[in-house]
Design an enzyme around this catalytic site. Structure first.
Site, PDB file in Angstrom:
ATOM      1  N   GLY A 115       5.932  24.273 -25.514  1.00 33.20           N
ATOM      2  CA  GLY A 115       7.342  24.551 -25.216  1.00 33.20           C
ATOM      3  C   GLY A 115       7.613  26.048 -25.119  1.00 33.20           C
ATOM      4  CE1 TYR A 166       1.654  13.463 -30.228  1.00 33.53           C
ATOM      5  CE2 TYR A 166      -0.342  12.529 -29.267  1.00 33.53           C
ATOM      6  CZ  TYR A 166       0.623  13.518 -29.293  1.00 33.53           C
ATOM      7  OH  TYR A 166       0.570  14.537 -28.379  1.00 33.53           O
TER       8      TYR A 166
HETATM    9  P1  NDP Z   1       3.600  22.057 -31.364  1.00 30.96           P
HETATM   10  O1  NDP Z   1       3.493  21.388 -32.676  1.00 30.96           O
HETATM   11  O2  NDP Z   1       3.127  23.468 -31.233  1.00 30.96           O
HETATM   12  O3  NDP Z   1       5.076  21.989 -30.839  1.00 30.96           O
HETATM   13  C1  NDP Z   1       5.914  20.919 -31.127  1.00 30.96           C
HETATM   14  C2  NDP Z   1       7.333  21.381 -31.088  1.00 30.96           C
HETATM   15  O4  NDP Z   1       8.180  20.265 -31.377  1.00 30.96           O
HETATM   16  C3  NDP Z   1       7.662  22.460 -32.121  1.00 30.96           C
HETATM   17  O5  NDP Z   1       8.477  23.413 -31.503  1.00 30.96           O
HETATM   18  C4  NDP Z   1       8.427  21.683 -33.177  1.00 30.96           C
HETATM   19  O6  NDP Z   1       9.368  22.447 -33.887  1.00 30.96           O
HETATM   20  C5  NDP Z   1       9.129  20.677 -32.301  1.00 30.96           C
HETATM   21  N1  NDP Z   1       9.699  19.582 -33.095  1.00 30.96           N
HETATM   22  C6  NDP Z   1       9.063  18.726 -33.928  1.00 30.96           C
HETATM   23  N2  NDP Z   1       9.942  17.895 -34.506  1.00 30.96           N
HETATM   24  C7  NDP Z   1      11.169  18.215 -34.027  1.00 30.96           C
HETATM   25  C8  NDP Z   1      12.474  17.736 -34.252  1.00 30.96           C
HETATM   26  N3  NDP Z   1      12.722  16.758 -35.133  1.00 30.96           N
HETATM   27  N4  NDP Z   1      13.500  18.304 -33.589  1.00 30.96           N
HETATM   28  C9  NDP Z   1      13.277  19.310 -32.727  1.00 30.96           C
HETATM   29  N5  NDP Z   1      12.068  19.821 -32.471  1.00 30.96           N
HETATM   30  C10 NDP Z   1      11.008  19.285 -33.113  1.00 30.96           C
HETATM   31  O7  NDP Z   1       2.787  21.096 -30.378  1.00 30.96           O
HETATM   32  P2  NDP Z   1       2.463  21.176 -28.787  1.00 30.96           P
HETATM   33  O8  NDP Z   1       3.043  22.377 -28.194  1.00 30.96           O
HETATM   34  O9  NDP Z   1       1.021  20.895 -28.646  1.00 30.96           O
HETATM   35  O10 NDP Z   1       3.224  19.886 -28.278  1.00 30.96           O
HETATM   36  C11 NDP Z   1       4.221  19.913 -27.292  1.00 30.96           C
HETATM   37  C12 NDP Z   1       4.125  18.663 -26.433  1.00 30.96           C
HETATM   38  O11 NDP Z   1       2.900  18.648 -25.734  1.00 30.96           O
HETATM   39  C13 NDP Z   1       4.189  17.364 -27.222  1.00 30.96           C
HETATM   40  O12 NDP Z   1       4.996  16.431 -26.526  1.00 30.96           O
HETATM   41  C14 NDP Z   1       2.743  16.932 -27.244  1.00 30.96           C
HETATM   42  O13 NDP Z   1       2.641  15.554 -27.420  1.00 30.96           O
HETATM   43  C15 NDP Z   1       2.315  17.364 -25.869  1.00 30.96           C
HETATM   44  N6  NDP Z   1       0.898  17.460 -25.637  1.00 30.96           N
HETATM   45  C16 NDP Z   1       0.118  18.296 -26.386  1.00 30.96           C
HETATM   46  C17 NDP Z   1      -1.233  18.354 -26.140  1.00 30.96           C
HETATM   47  C18 NDP Z   1      -2.125  19.215 -26.934  1.00 30.96           C
HETATM   48  O14 NDP Z   1      -3.333  19.156 -26.713  1.00 30.96           O
HETATM   49  N7  NDP Z   1      -1.613  20.048 -27.835  1.00 30.96           N
HETATM   50  C19 NDP Z   1      -1.843  17.582 -25.046  1.00 30.96           C
HETATM   51  C20 NDP Z   1      -0.902  16.771 -24.313  1.00 30.96           C
HETATM   52  C21 NDP Z   1       0.409  16.728 -24.605  1.00 30.96           C
HETATM   53  P3  NDP Z   1       8.966  23.420 -35.126  1.00 30.96           P
HETATM   54  O15 NDP Z   1       8.475  24.682 -34.502  1.00 30.96           O
HETATM   55  O16 NDP Z   1      10.260  23.581 -35.846  1.00 30.96           O
HETATM   56  O17 NDP Z   1       7.911  22.711 -35.914  1.00 30.96           O
END
Ligand code: NDP
Length: 315
Positions: free
Chosen positions: A15, A190
């Site tokens: 993000g 998940y």
């Molecule tokens: P991160 O854990 O780095 O990012 C996740 C984000 O979601 C953080 O900003 C976190 O906030 C936020 N978050 C979690 N819970 C809540 C909530 N209740 N309300 C608002 N925000 C929330 O993981 P990624 O960047 O890897 O993941 C991002 C997306 O990419 C996800 O949908 C994941 O499934 C997808 N993805 C990731 C892959 C990977 O290999 N990493 C591969 C394919 C898809 P906070 O900073 O406060 O914790």
């Protein structure tokens, strides 16, 4: 005018990298929709996003009340909405017991699916009203929910069954905390919710694409093995996972590259096709990928939509 894009979970990982990539084009104002205001501000500063190209707005997807408040606050800001990116997620692979959202839904499905489902439904009208040349609603998917891939076949596999746990409220009391009604498994939860994300995107496409002209899309940006997503995993996994993905599966992408890919799906004029699940090949070229049988089951998508509507109070 600049486009306005809302990105959920823009405080880290994919993000944040996407927020940076879009802000840097000078064509987008990014609303970072985050549960931790301070963390989001710090994150934006740490990657050098300029002050005038972003705002942080509070959103906790684990509370439907917070989702509703966010939609109201956004509306009061008077900004148009041109793109919505549902990106935030929690991943609890080692959890032995389920934890729950404010409304009592199992946390990963509650946050990642139901929170985003309500958010997208509430903001659909705002997207409709946008006069931007393209309007897009993007839900981040994943290979892990797709049982037609190697990664998707690592047990426990995604399976929503007949949705009996979801229909029962996922509360672990009257019903199971798992969508299919089975025993709790954090890693499966998940993957299940990723199938929900992909089904939801397709149902949005079927219901609203023609009428609204909005592009509905999902994507798998590649394996970003370095993000905070794996923070709950055992230390040995966190140590070995990035090199494993880099050298063995070769599915590894940096956060920056993955952010560039998601930014493409938000703003590239050539990626306007709706109902598509985007992926990238070894040369980093985008292509329309196939979804697994379950993730493209139209009947399940309709049922998921109807059950989800009830749970979030829209029906
Ligand atoms: P991160 O854990 O780095 O990012 C996740 C984000 O979601 C953080 O900003 C976190 O906030 C936020 N978050 C979690 N819970 C809540 C909530 N209740 N309300 C608002 N925000 C929330 O993981 P990624 O960047 O890897 O993941 C991002 C997306 O990419 C996800 O949908 C994941 O499934 C997808 N993805 C990731 C892959 C990977 O290999 N990493 C591969 C394919 C898809 P906070 O900073 O406060 O914790």
């Amino acid at each position: 005018r600049k486009g306005t894009v809302i990105i959920t979970g823009a405080s880290s990982g994919l993000g944040l990298a996407t927020a940076k990539a879009l802000a840097e084009t000078g064509e987008w104002h990014v609303i970072m929709a985050c549960r931790n205001f301070l963390k989001a501000e710090k994150a934006a500063k740490s990657v050098g996003i300029t002050k005038e190209s972003y705002s942080v707005m509070h959103l906790d997807l684990a509370s439907l009340e917070s989702v509703r408040q966010f939609a109201d606050t956004f509306r009061r800001s008077g900004r148009p909405l041109d793109a919505l990116v549902c990106n935030a997620a929690v991943y609890l692979p080692t959890a032995k017991e389920p934890t729950y959202t404010a409304e009592g839904f199992e946390l990963s499905v509650g946050t990642n699916h139901l929170g985003h489902f309500l958010l997208a439904r509430l903001l659909l009208d705002d997207l409709k009203q946008s006069d931007y040349p393209y309007k897009r609603l993007i839900i981040v998917g994943s290979i892990t929910g797709n049982t037609n891939t190697l990664a998707g076949n690592v047990p426990p596999k995604a399976n929503l069954g007949d949705l009996r746990g979801l229909a029962g409220g996922l509360n672990g009391i009257q019903s199971s905390a798992m969508i299919d009604g089975g025993d709790f498994d954090g890693a499966k939860a998940y993957k299940d919710r990723k199938v929900c994300n992909m089904l939801t995107m397709q149902e949005f496409h079927r219901r609203y694409n023609e009428e609204t002209g909005i592009t509905f899309a999902s994507l798998y940006p590649g394996c970003i093995a370095t993000t905070g997503l794996f923070r709950e995993h055992i230390p040995l996994f966190r140590l070995l996972f990035p090199p494993f993905q880099k050298y063995i599966t070769k599915g590894y992408v940096s956060e920056e590259e993955a952010g560039g890919r998601l930014a493409q799906v938000v703003s590239d004029p050539s990626l306007t096709k709706s109902g598509v699940y985007w992926s990238w090949n070894k040369n980093s070229e985008s292509f329309e990928n196939q979804l697994s049988k379950e993730a493209s089951d139209a009947e399940k998508a309709r049922k998921l939509w109807e059950v989800s509507e009830k749970l979030v109070g829209l029906a």
